[in-house]
Design an enzyme around this catalytic site. Structure first.
Site: not given
Ligand SMILES: [Zn+2]
Length: 215
Positions: A13, A88, A127, A161, A172
């Site tokens: 996004k 939201r 990643r 990360r 998430r």
């Protein structure tokens, strides 16, 4: 064109929003950024928000609406905006409709970047980046040409990360669904929800979004 861009963390996004800002000069309206700017500028509503946040409380819909309302009065918004992080809830969505109507503005599209959760877990957990030059790599899709050495700068130091693990990704995703699900029916009823495959390559996703905006 005024849009809301939706998608879970990792769906790209942020990348797509940046491309729209660069390519079409659209304005990205992030509630977090607008709040920080209003607090920094010391506007009346910014001071209110500051007091609420200093007390450790959540900023009310009324304050967010006030800050968004002031931002929508600025000239650059005429180039088209991308709303990020708001609304939201269905109540906020209805309130946004009224605010836009008062200003003679409207939302053209609500674009959701759809992802397959398992594929997203695969994408995110693999990643890593070069610790020196930040070149991105992936365990399965883009390993350095020489094992353990950055293709770009030759460093042997890589980093990951801490929250790029499966449990964090699934959490998430669940948070995203809980936060986003309530507003989709509101916009489905208006017939303005469009879905794009967020798992496709960046260029394909941006082409699909361009097709919606120009269509
Ligand atoms: Zn490097």
């Amino acid at each position: 064109m005024n849009i809301i861009l939706l998608g879970p963390p990792g769906a790209g996004k942020g990348t797509q929003a940046s491309l729209l800002v660069e390519g079409r000069a659209m304005v990205q309206l992030s509630t977090g950024d607008m709040l920080r700017a209003a607090v920094a500028a010391g506007t009346e509503i910014g001071l209110k928000a500051k007091a609420v946040m200093a007390a450790g409380e959540l900023v009310s819909d009324e304050i967010v609406d006030g800050i968004l309302s002031a931002r929508l009065d600025e000239d650059d918004v005429a180039r088209g905006f991308i709303l990020d992080g708001y609304p939201r809830t269905a109540v906020q969505a209805a309130s946004l409709d009224r605010l836009l109507e008062q200003k003679g503005l409207k939302l053209d599209h609500v674009i959701e970047l759809e992802v397959d959760e398992d594929a997203l877990v695969d994408r995110i957990t693999g990643r890593f980046t070069c610790a020196s030059c930040n070149t991105p790599y992936h365990d399965r899709y883009k390993r350095p040409q020489a094992e353990g050495v950055c293709d770009v700068c030759g460093s042997a130091d890589f980093k990951r990360r801490a929250d790029d693990n499966e449990q964090a990704v699934r959490t998430r995703m669940a948070e995203y669904r809980a936060k986003t699900a309530p507003i989709l029916p509101h916009y489905e009823a208006q017939g303005i929800v469009r879905r794009v495959d967020g798992m496709a390559a960046v260029g394909e996703v941006s082409a699909a979004i361009a097709g919606i905006l120009d269509g």
